[in-house]
Design an enzyme around this catalytic site. Structure first.
Site, mmCIF file in Angstrom:
data_model
loop_
_atom_site.group_PDB
_atom_site.id
_atom_site.type_symbol
_atom_site.label_atom_id
_atom_site.label_comp_id
_atom_site.label_asym_id
_atom_site.label_seq_id
_atom_site.Cartn_x
_atom_site.Cartn_y
_atom_site.Cartn_z
ATOM 1 N N HIS A 152 0.856 -1.179 0.000
ATOM 2 C CA HIS A 152 0.000 0.000 0.000
ATOM 3 C C HIS A 152 0.896 1.233 0.000
ATOM 4 O O HIS A 152 2.023 1.199 0.509
ATOM 5 C CB HIS A 152 -0.854 0.084 1.277
ATOM 6 C CG HIS A 152 -1.919 -0.936 1.417
ATOM 7 N ND1 HIS A 152 -1.696 -2.173 1.975
ATOM 8 C CD2 HIS A 152 -3.238 -0.900 1.094
ATOM 9 C CE1 HIS A 152 -2.826 -2.857 2.006
ATOM 10 N NE2 HIS A 152 -3.777 -2.114 1.470
ATOM 11 N N ASP A 183 2.052 2.280 3.480
ATOM 12 C CA ASP A 183 2.944 1.328 4.143
ATOM 13 C C ASP A 183 4.397 1.687 3.896
ATOM 14 O O ASP A 183 5.249 1.526 4.760
ATOM 15 C CB ASP A 183 2.765 -0.097 3.595
ATOM 16 C CG ASP A 183 1.344 -0.566 3.660
ATOM 17 O OD1 ASP A 183 0.661 -0.215 4.625
ATOM 18 O OD2 ASP A 183 0.933 -1.286 2.743
ATOM 19 N N GLU A 236 -9.271 -13.583 -1.387
ATOM 20 C CA GLU A 236 -8.578 -13.935 -0.152
ATOM 21 C C GLU A 236 -9.362 -14.996 0.610
ATOM 22 O O GLU A 236 -10.591 -14.908 0.734
ATOM 23 C CB GLU A 236 -8.393 -12.710 0.738
ATOM 24 C CG GLU A 236 -7.708 -13.046 2.060
ATOM 25 C CD GLU A 236 -7.556 -11.840 2.963
ATOM 26 O OE1 GLU A 236 -8.032 -11.906 4.111
ATOM 27 O OE2 GLU A 236 -6.960 -10.846 2.514
ATOM 28 N N ASP A 273 -4.835 -13.643 -2.383
ATOM 29 C CA ASP A 273 -4.186 -13.410 -1.101
ATOM 30 C C ASP A 273 -4.262 -14.716 -0.330
ATOM 31 O O ASP A 273 -5.366 -15.245 -0.105
ATOM 32 C CB ASP A 273 -4.887 -12.311 -0.309
ATOM 33 C CG ASP A 273 -4.466 -10.923 -0.742
ATOM 34 O OD1 ASP A 273 -3.652 -10.819 -1.665
ATOM 35 O OD2 ASP A 273 -4.976 -9.949 -0.160
ATOM 36 N N ASP A 292 -11.324 -11.135 10.714
ATOM 37 C CA ASP A 292 -10.260 -11.380 9.743
ATOM 38 C C ASP A 292 -8.919 -11.479 10.477
ATOM 39 O O ASP A 292 -8.287 -10.462 10.761
ATOM 40 C CB ASP A 292 -10.251 -10.210 8.746
ATOM 41 C CG ASP A 292 -9.501 -10.509 7.483
ATOM 42 O OD1 ASP A 292 -8.975 -11.619 7.347
ATOM 43 O OD2 ASP A 292 -9.446 -9.629 6.615
ATOM 44 N N ASP A 321 -6.130 -13.099 9.456
ATOM 45 C CA ASP A 321 -4.976 -13.015 8.549
ATOM 46 C C ASP A 321 -3.799 -13.876 9.007
ATOM 47 O O ASP A 321 -2.655 -13.412 9.061
ATOM 48 C CB ASP A 321 -4.510 -11.557 8.404
ATOM 49 C CG ASP A 321 -5.429 -10.750 7.517
ATOM 50 O OD1 ASP A 321 -5.976 -11.314 6.553
ATOM 51 O OD2 ASP A 321 -5.607 -9.543 7.784
ATOM 52 N N ASP A 378 -0.829 -12.044 2.380
ATOM 53 C CA ASP A 378 -1.524 -11.017 3.162
ATOM 54 C C ASP A 378 -1.799 -11.601 4.541
ATOM 55 O O ASP A 378 -2.934 -11.842 4.939
ATOM 56 C CB ASP A 378 -2.822 -10.639 2.449
ATOM 57 C CG ASP A 378 -3.526 -9.476 3.127
ATOM 58 O OD1 ASP A 378 -2.940 -8.878 4.047
ATOM 59 O OD2 ASP A 378 -4.662 -9.183 2.753
#
Length: 437
Positions: free
Chosen positions: A103, A106, A270, A298, A309, A311, A341
């Site tokens: 991103h 980021d 994802e 992802d 979520d 992750d 991700d």
């Protein structure tokens, strides 16, 4: 801090084979191994993500930072961003991944204005371009963060304020420019706050029209600058909003049809988002292929006992095998890849935990790919499915689907029929899959 001092490992992770117990060695991921006529690395197209690996501090709703990375605190944001880039590209080298993702916020600090933020992004893009000259790693995709800053609390493209829409457009333009300059293969959009928290203050049709216009503008600009990769939407049903307009693959397909974006925009799917939508990962991948929407993945997982979520790094070999089984039947990735991700857990505070998590998940993906290859070679799933639908491959089935039979004609034929149910053999097929994983 020198870039070499953050990780204990000095040389890239190597393949040591199935008998290895080294957590910083591959047991199954042998990048040059041939799988259905293609190198394993070219099938999997791994990408390390910037945000979870180098920007997330390890916090949760009940507690703050646990990682305490040296680039997260200091008086000079650009200097910290350069330090973070050094560590990131060192990790890419150690993992020997072919791609990375990011991103905008980021990699570069937000400034006091959009112009300052854009200048910061250009400065870090210069650093990335220089590092990429001497390294293998390439950019799978870039994206803009249109959800963290408080200006986006009511959405970005769907915001009631056209000035916020304009700011989002400026941010996305800069992120796509950076992606294009770095040779990115795709550009991703995730509408984290493109949805609603309550219908009491929401004009849904207006917001969807705004979102459709935003994507039309983005597609037009992509063609204007000669960006050849696809625009990808990443579906997610909820969290942070109650309802997001990109709920799942089917919702995105309806959106693309309504706003004449089919063929221009595809999907970045994802696992964790699929689960939150009430689907399996395999379901979303199949739906994407069925409607010519498949773009990229992802690769992570959720926690079955938690409703948000999480992750986590993908470790479920059976789940991955079914996804790869579907992908291999359609030729696999074109511009897409497997983006991690995924976040290490907030108690995994050692720097090498970052490497170990990627290595373990890369091995899980490799095992899934090899299982899918064997299943396809044996016709383990394809043959039973083909047999189940064999009637539609015959004369009458083909004639109906080709539009050569009317309702009256089919009804007339049915008068002489007495069809009997046949077993779906679900448990048998579940057992077949277990033989391979």
């Amino acid at each position: 801090m020198s870039q070499a001092s953050f990780f204990d490992l000095a040389s890239p992770v190597a393949f040591e084979g199935e008998q290895s117990t080294n957590p910083l060695a591959f047991r199954f991921y042998d990048k040059d191994r041939q799988v259905m006529g293609k190198r394993m690395e070219d099938h999997l197209r791994f990408a390390a993500c910037y945000w979870h690996s180098f920007t997330w501090p390890g916090g949760d709703p009940f507690g703050g930072e646990t990682f305490q990375r040296p680039w997260m605190h200091g008086a000079d944001p650009l200097a910290l961003a350069r330090q973070k880039a050094d560590v990131a590209f060192e990790m890419f080298r150690l993992l020997d991944v072919p791609f990375f993702t990011f991103h905008d916020v980021d990699v570069a600090p937000e400034g006091a204005s959009l112009a300052e933020s854009n200048d910061n992004l250009k400065a870090i893009t210069d650093i990335f371009a220089e590092k990429m000259e001497s390294q293998k790693v390439r950019l799978l995709w870039g994206t803009a963060n249109l959800f963290s800053n408080r200006r986006y609390m009511a959405g970005a493209a769907t915001n009631p304020d056209p000035d916020v829409f304009a700011y989002a457009a400026g941010q996305v333009k800069a992120a796509l420019d950076a992606t294009h300059r770095l040779g990115g293969a795709n550009y991703v959009c995730w509408g984290g706050r493109e949805g609603y928290e309550t219908l009491l203050n929401t004009d849904m049709k207006r917001e969807l029209d705004q979102l459709g216009r935003f994507f039309s503008m983005l597609v037009d600009y992509k063609h204007k600058i000669g960006f050849s990769g696809p625009i990808l939407i990443e579906p997610k049903p909820k969290e942070p909003t109650k309802h997001q307009y990109d709920f799942d693959a089917a919702a995105v397909f309806a959106f693309l049809q309504k706003y004449d974006l089919v063929g221009e925009v595809k999907l970045n799917l994802e696992q964790n988002h699929a689960i939150l939508a009430g689907h399996s990962f395999d379901h979303e991948v199949r739906y994407a292929y069925a409607n010519d929407l498949f773009g990229s993945l992802d690769v992570n997982r959720g926690d079955d006992l938690l409703g948000w979520d999480t992750d986590q790094f993908a470790m479920d070999v059976k789940e991955l095998a079914l996804v790869f089984h579907e992908m291999l039947q359609h030729g696999g990735f074109t511009t897409g890849g497997l983006n991690f991700d995924a976040k290490i857990r907030r108690q995994s505070i050692d720097p090498d935990d970052l490497l170990i998590a990627h290595v373990a998940s890369m091995d899980a993906c490799a095992r899934g790919l090899l299982a899918a290859e064997r299943m396809l070679a044996d016709g383990a799933l394809r043959t039973p499915v083909s047999e189940r639908y064999a009637g539609w491959d015959g004369g009458e089935g083909k004639a109906v689907l080709a539009g050569e039979r009317s309702l009256e004609a089919v009804a007339e034929r049915a008068l002489g029929l007495d069809p009997q149910p046949r077993s779906g053999r679900q448990e048998y097929l579940e057992g077949v899959v277990n033989r391979y994983v």
